[in-house]
Design an enzyme around this catalytic site. Structure first.
Site: not given
Ligand code: NAD
Length: 285
Positions: A67, A93, A146, A159, A163
């Site tokens: 992305v 995402n 987030s 990060y 966000k």
């Molecule tokens: N887990 C949490 O507590 C949390 C809290 C707030 C926000 N978020 C947000 O939710 C979203 C999903 O996070 P998650 O926790 O499921 O993370 P995760 O690490 O489990 O999944 C993220 C996915 O994004 C993919 N990815 C990374 N770089 C990429 C790129 N350049 N192009 C395409 N894909 C790419 C990874 O391979 C992975 O499969 C993120 O934006 C994260 O910031 C997560």
């Protein structure tokens, strides 16, 4: 319009669909009989999810994307259109985590975090929204922000900055659609801790050790107090159906973060986010 977006046969594109929230969303959308595009930089993750969904008789295709690379996201949009036609739901995402002090994080990791988390969302909008406007099909854009986008804190600055950016970008997109009478839904998701791999895949860049300690603490917090990605996915779909601009997974945590930051700004008194996050951990236990 919003609920029509989630109807059987509609097309959903989920970036970062290989893991965590993205994978849970992809599963939930496929189970609603939508046609789901699993887009991720990690092809092994999306290939196995595509096989799982296919074996369940659901419709999903895996498409590799980075992305942070504009041409890669344009290629994704082209592939989706060729394969399945107009996109109804775009979920920006994909995200990565970086910990460490601002003066120690190398510029490659700074650029990668901004490139994936913030510029990646911009790339998604650039590649998909013009066609969404001209297609005049039911459409909705969901961006992953987030609770971190409501507050500030140490050892996670790139990060947190992204966000805040995603939240503001999403609100600006809503304003632009409203100003031009464009009937496309917009939502920012503001999750609190969710039990995913994000901190397992994170990079800590620091000499002081505080970034590495913070990474371990966050990993632990997600493992012990994190919400299930499946529950997050259902909340997101309910928010899309309701046409909500803000989708909060932990509303009390969001409110505490909003109150802490706004009262700090209004009173001109800095506040310690570390004390606040201890409160967050307590609130979840
Ligand atoms: N887990 C949490 O507590 C949390 C809290 C707030 C926000 N978020 C947000 O939710 C979203 C999903 O996070 P998650 O926790 O499921 O993370 P995760 O690490 O489990 O999944 C993220 C996915 O994004 C993919 N990815 C990374 N770089 C990429 C790129 N350049 N192009 C395409 N894909 C790419 C990874 O391979 C992975 O499969 C993120 O934006 C994260 O910031 C997560």
């Amino acid at each position: 319009m919003a609920s029509a977006v989630l109807a059987p046969g509609r097309v959903a594109v989920v970036t970062g669909a290989g893991s965590g929230i993205g994978a849970a969303l992809a599963r939930a959308l496929a189970h609603r009989e939508m046609r789901v595009v699993l887009a991720d930089i990690d092809t092994s993750r999306i290939d196995s999810l595509a096989q799982e969904l296919d074996a369940a008789g659901l419709r999903a295709i895996a498409v590799a994307v980075d992305v942070s690379d504009r041409s890669s996201v344009e290629k994704l949009a082209h592939t989706v259109r060729k394969h399945w036609g107009p996109t109804n739901l775009l979920v920006n995402n994909a995200g990565i985590e970086t910990t460490g002090c601002l003066w120690e994080i190398p510029s490659e990791r700074w650029n990668a975090t901004i490139g994936v988390n913030l510029t990646g969302v911009y790339h998604g909008i650039q590649a998909f929204v013009p066609a969404m406007i001209s297609d005049k099909e039911p459409a909705h854009v969901v961006n992953l922000a987030s609770v971190g986008g409501l507050t500030t804190g140490p050892f996670q600055a790139p990060y947190i900055i992204t966000k805040h950016g995603v939240l503001v970008l999403t609100e600006c997109l809503w304003q632009e659609f409203a100003a031009q009478n464009i009937d496309i839904g917009v939502s920012a998701v503001l999750p609190g801790p969710v039990s995913t791999e994000i901190f397992a895949d994170a990079l800590s860049a620091d000499a002081s050790g505080d970034g590495a300690t913070h990474l371990q603490q966050m990993r632990q917090l997600l493992a012990t107090h994190g919400m299930s990605p499946k529950v997050v996915a259902e909340l997101v779909l309910a928010g899309v159906e309701a046409g909500d601009l803000w989708i909060h997974t932990h509303p009390e945590m969001s409110d505490a973060a909003i109150r802490a930051r706004t009262s700090s700004l209004l009173s001109r008194e800095p506040y310690s986010a570390l004390e606040q996050s201890e409160g967050i951990a307590d609130a979840n236990s």
